[in-house]
Design a protein around this motif. Sequence first.
Motif, mmCIF file in Angstrom:
data_model
loop_
_atom_site.group_PDB
_atom_site.id
_atom_site.type_symbol
_atom_site.label_atom_id
_atom_site.label_comp_id
_atom_site.label_asym_id
_atom_site.label_seq_id
_atom_site.Cartn_x
_atom_site.Cartn_y
_atom_site.Cartn_z
ATOM 1 N N ASP A 125 0.821 -1.206 0.000
ATOM 2 C CA ASP A 125 0.000 0.000 0.000
ATOM 3 C C ASP A 125 0.856 1.258 0.000
ATOM 4 O O ASP A 125 0.358 2.353 -0.289
ATOM 5 N N LEU A 126 2.140 1.122 0.332
ATOM 6 C CA LEU A 126 3.061 2.257 0.365
ATOM 7 C C LEU A 126 3.785 2.379 -0.973
ATOM 8 O O LEU A 126 3.814 1.428 -1.751
ATOM 9 N N PRO A 127 4.386 3.539 -1.249
ATOM 10 C CA PRO A 127 5.132 3.674 -2.509
ATOM 11 C C PRO A 127 6.365 2.786 -2.532
ATOM 12 O O PRO A 127 6.851 2.318 -1.492
ATOM 13 N N CYS A 128 6.871 2.552 -3.740
ATOM 14 C CA CYS A 128 8.099 1.780 -3.899
ATOM 15 C C CYS A 128 9.259 2.551 -3.269
ATOM 16 O O CYS A 128 9.369 3.770 -3.415
ATOM 17 N N VAL A 129 10.143 1.836 -2.545
ATOM 18 C CA VAL A 129 11.239 2.480 -1.824
ATOM 19 C C VAL A 129 12.241 3.103 -2.795
ATOM 20 O O VAL A 129 12.864 4.124 -2.489
ATOM 21 N N ILE A 130 12.374 2.549 -3.972
ATOM 22 C CA ILE A 130 13.404 3.013 -4.915
ATOM 23 C C ILE A 130 12.931 4.239 -5.689
ATOM 24 O O ILE A 130 13.602 5.269 -5.740
ATOM 25 N N CYS A 131 11.763 4.165 -6.312
ATOM 26 C CA CYS A 131 11.282 5.274 -7.162
ATOM 27 C C CYS A 131 10.279 6.180 -6.457
ATOM 28 O O CYS A 131 9.893 7.207 -7.022
ATOM 29 N N GLU A 133 7.126 5.883 -5.988
ATOM 30 C CA GLU A 133 5.841 5.936 -6.665
ATOM 31 C C GLU A 133 5.009 4.714 -6.289
ATOM 32 O O GLU A 133 5.553 3.689 -5.871
ATOM 33 N N GLU A 134 3.686 4.857 -6.452
ATOM 34 C CA GLU A 134 2.801 3.747 -6.124
ATOM 35 C C GLU A 134 3.021 2.592 -7.100
ATOM 36 O O GLU A 134 3.424 2.795 -8.253
ATOM 37 N N PHE A 135 2.696 1.394 -6.622
ATOM 38 C CA PHE A 135 2.913 0.214 -7.464
ATOM 39 C C PHE A 135 1.972 0.200 -8.662
ATOM 40 O O PHE A 135 2.370 -0.126 -9.778
ATOM 41 N N GLY A 136 0.714 0.595 -8.442
ATOM 42 C CA GLY A 136 -0.227 0.627 -9.555
ATOM 43 C C GLY A 136 -0.388 -0.740 -10.191
ATOM 44 O O GLY A 136 -0.479 -1.775 -9.511
ATOM 45 N N LEU A 137 -0.415 -0.756 -11.519
ATOM 46 C CA LEU A 137 -0.564 -2.004 -12.274
ATOM 47 C C LEU A 137 0.762 -2.529 -12.798
ATOM 48 O O LEU A 137 0.765 -3.488 -13.577
ATOM 49 N N GLN A 138 1.877 -1.937 -12.374
ATOM 50 C CA GLN A 138 3.180 -2.430 -12.803
ATOM 51 C C GLN A 138 3.541 -3.700 -12.041
ATOM 52 O O GLN A 138 2.991 -3.983 -10.966
ATOM 53 N N GLN A 139 4.486 -4.440 -12.586
ATOM 54 C CA GLN A 139 4.898 -5.702 -11.967
ATOM 55 C C GLN A 139 5.593 -5.433 -10.635
ATOM 56 O O GLN A 139 6.450 -4.553 -10.535
ATOM 57 N N GLN A 140 5.195 -6.208 -9.650
ATOM 58 C CA GLN A 140 5.718 -6.062 -8.290
ATOM 59 C C GLN A 140 6.486 -7.328 -7.903
ATOM 60 O O GLN A 140 6.029 -8.431 -8.190
ATOM 61 N N VAL A 141 7.639 -7.145 -7.276
ATOM 62 C CA VAL A 141 8.525 -8.257 -6.934
ATOM 63 C C VAL A 141 8.636 -8.345 -5.417
ATOM 64 O O VAL A 141 8.837 -7.334 -4.736
ATOM 65 N N LEU A 142 8.476 -9.557 -4.913
ATOM 66 C CA LEU A 142 8.656 -9.846 -3.487
ATOM 67 C C LEU A 142 9.968 -10.601 -3.314
ATOM 68 O O LEU A 142 10.215 -11.601 -3.998
ATOM 69 N N LEU A 143 10.815 -10.121 -2.406
ATOM 70 C CA LEU A 143 12.080 -10.788 -2.124
ATOM 71 C C LEU A 143 11.908 -11.795 -0.996
ATOM 72 O O LEU A 143 10.917 -11.767 -0.252
ATOM 73 N N PHE A 149 9.326 -4.406 -4.215
ATOM 74 C CA PHE A 149 9.791 -3.322 -5.079
ATOM 75 C C PHE A 149 9.137 -3.490 -6.446
ATOM 76 O O PHE A 149 8.567 -4.535 -6.757
ATOM 77 N N HIS A 150 9.270 -2.431 -7.269
ATOM 78 C CA HIS A 150 8.952 -2.578 -8.685
ATOM 79 C C HIS A 150 9.987 -3.488 -9.334
ATOM 80 O O HIS A 150 11.180 -3.433 -9.002
ATOM 81 N N ARG A 151 9.554 -4.300 -10.239
ATOM 82 C CA ARG A 151 10.505 -5.195 -10.900
ATOM 83 C C ARG A 151 11.545 -4.410 -11.697
ATOM 84 O O ARG A 151 12.749 -4.710 -11.626
ATOM 85 N N ASN A 152 11.101 -3.393 -12.424
ATOM 86 C CA ASN A 152 12.043 -2.580 -13.194
ATOM 87 C C ASN A 152 13.002 -1.829 -12.285
ATOM 88 O O ASN A 152 14.197 -1.702 -12.597
ATOM 89 N N CYS A 153 12.478 -1.324 -11.165
ATOM 90 C CA CYS A 153 13.341 -0.592 -10.232
ATOM 91 C C CYS A 153 14.405 -1.515 -9.638
ATOM 92 O O CYS A 153 15.578 -1.127 -9.501
ATOM 93 N N LEU A 154 14.019 -2.732 -9.282
ATOM 94 C CA LEU A 154 14.983 -3.669 -8.707
ATOM 95 C C LEU A 154 16.050 -4.069 -9.725
ATOM 96 O O LEU A 154 17.245 -4.151 -9.388
ATOM 97 N N GLN A 155 15.648 -4.305 -10.958
ATOM 98 C CA GLN A 155 16.630 -4.662 -11.984
ATOM 99 C C GLN A 155 17.591 -3.502 -12.251
ATOM 100 O O GLN A 155 18.801 -3.709 -12.425
ATOM 101 N N CYS A 166 19.623 -6.701 -1.189
ATOM 102 C CA CYS A 166 18.331 -6.052 -0.970
ATOM 103 C C CYS A 166 18.565 -4.578 -0.655
ATOM 104 O O CYS A 166 19.401 -4.243 0.188
ATOM 105 N N PRO A 167 17.839 -3.639 -1.277
ATOM 106 C CA PRO A 167 18.024 -2.212 -0.975
ATOM 107 C C PRO A 167 17.605 -1.831 0.431
ATOM 108 O O PRO A 167 18.012 -0.769 0.913
ATOM 109 N N MET A 168 16.839 -2.691 1.121
ATOM 110 C CA MET A 168 16.362 -2.356 2.460
ATOM 111 C C MET A 168 17.235 -2.977 3.550
ATOM 112 O O MET A 168 17.791 -2.270 4.392
ATOM 113 N N CYS A 169 17.336 -4.291 3.547
ATOM 114 C CA CYS A 169 18.048 -4.993 4.620
ATOM 115 C C CYS A 169 19.441 -5.468 4.225
ATOM 116 O O CYS A 169 20.135 -6.100 5.018
ATOM 117 N N ARG A 170 19.885 -5.226 2.993
ATOM 118 C CA ARG A 170 21.205 -5.603 2.492
ATOM 119 C C ARG A 170 21.450 -7.107 2.497
ATOM 120 O O ARG A 170 22.593 -7.556 2.573
#
Length: 357
Positions: A125-131, A133-143, A149-155, A166-170
């Motif tokens: 429900d929160l925005p993506c940590v990297i960009c 922005e809200e997830f919306g209908l874009q592909q979402q990746v669970l680690l 995160f957004h899949r594109n943002c993670l790549q 991981c950008p959050m917990c390393r």
Amino acid sequence: MNTNHRKKNNKGGSNTALAAVAFQDHMMRNLSLSDPLKKKQIHHGVPKKQLKEVKSVVDSGMRQEGAKTKGASSGAEAKEYVLDQKPQPMTLAQRLGLVEVPDQPLSDLDWRDAKNKSNRRDDSDLPCVICKEEFGLQQQVLLSCSHVFHRNCLQAFERFTGKKTCPMCRKEQYQTRVIHEGAKLHRVKCATRIQACWRGYVVHSWYRKLRQTVPPKDPRLRKKFYEEKLQMITERLLRSFDTKVDAFLAEMDRSITASRDVFKNLEASTLRTITPEEWDGIQLKAVERGKTECPICIMPLHSQDSAQGDAQTPRRTVLLSCTHVFHRVCLEAFEELALAQTKVCPVCRAGYQKRTL
């Protein structure tokens, strides 16, 4: 003693050789080195990729619409899937415990626990940590560490850092799985906004109609309400009333012009002196008409009246400039009774000059 010592040396040498072979195999696999002694298989057939059907390059628009509808229908039933490839079989060094064994793929139960942890934190429900922005209908990746995160943002983050952390917990060497929690929450938000806008429109329309029909209790607002009502009624009456002022004024102008023309003709006919030749022509026209009765008294024009016994006196006749003939007495009586100052013929209503025959 010598024999036992030789056995121990042989055993230690074999273990060392086995370890060396295991390390060598492990390094070759990590470096993706192929065995030079192993023969490559030559395929003489056509590759399978070339056997695929060639699709048309021309865009007719129908295919995209079908793809959109298909994606929309399958969006509600989208399935989750793991992005990581299947791990390679363990090397000899990993089996002997000489090298650390990599993490095994998570089971469905482990992925469910990781998603539950993320949902309890409301990460989707929160925005993506990297960009941001809200997830919306874009592909979402669970680690595997339960961060999303957004899949594109993670790549893009992996390409920028050059390592898989991981950008959050390393956490290193994480596993990824595509989920659709953000898309579900986005659809719920959109539906809620649409319903809120529609309900607001309905309530606003109802309130505006109520204000137009029910007068308020405040005296000033009540006075303003009735003023607006009266103005609406008068405007409606004016719209329904077709005055046509321009047409009315144009008709008046035409009538005035016609009246002026008539008076001009009357003045011209009464003021101009008629010559004897013209009187002869007028008399000829009267004779050609063949009227033998007076239009006023309906009596013969040439009859005699025995008013005084045996004495007989003929009635005098008058010829008008409009070629009509009357008894002189009848015409004089008509002129006395006429209310108009201008002399007009009793038959044709034209101005005239008269001549006694």
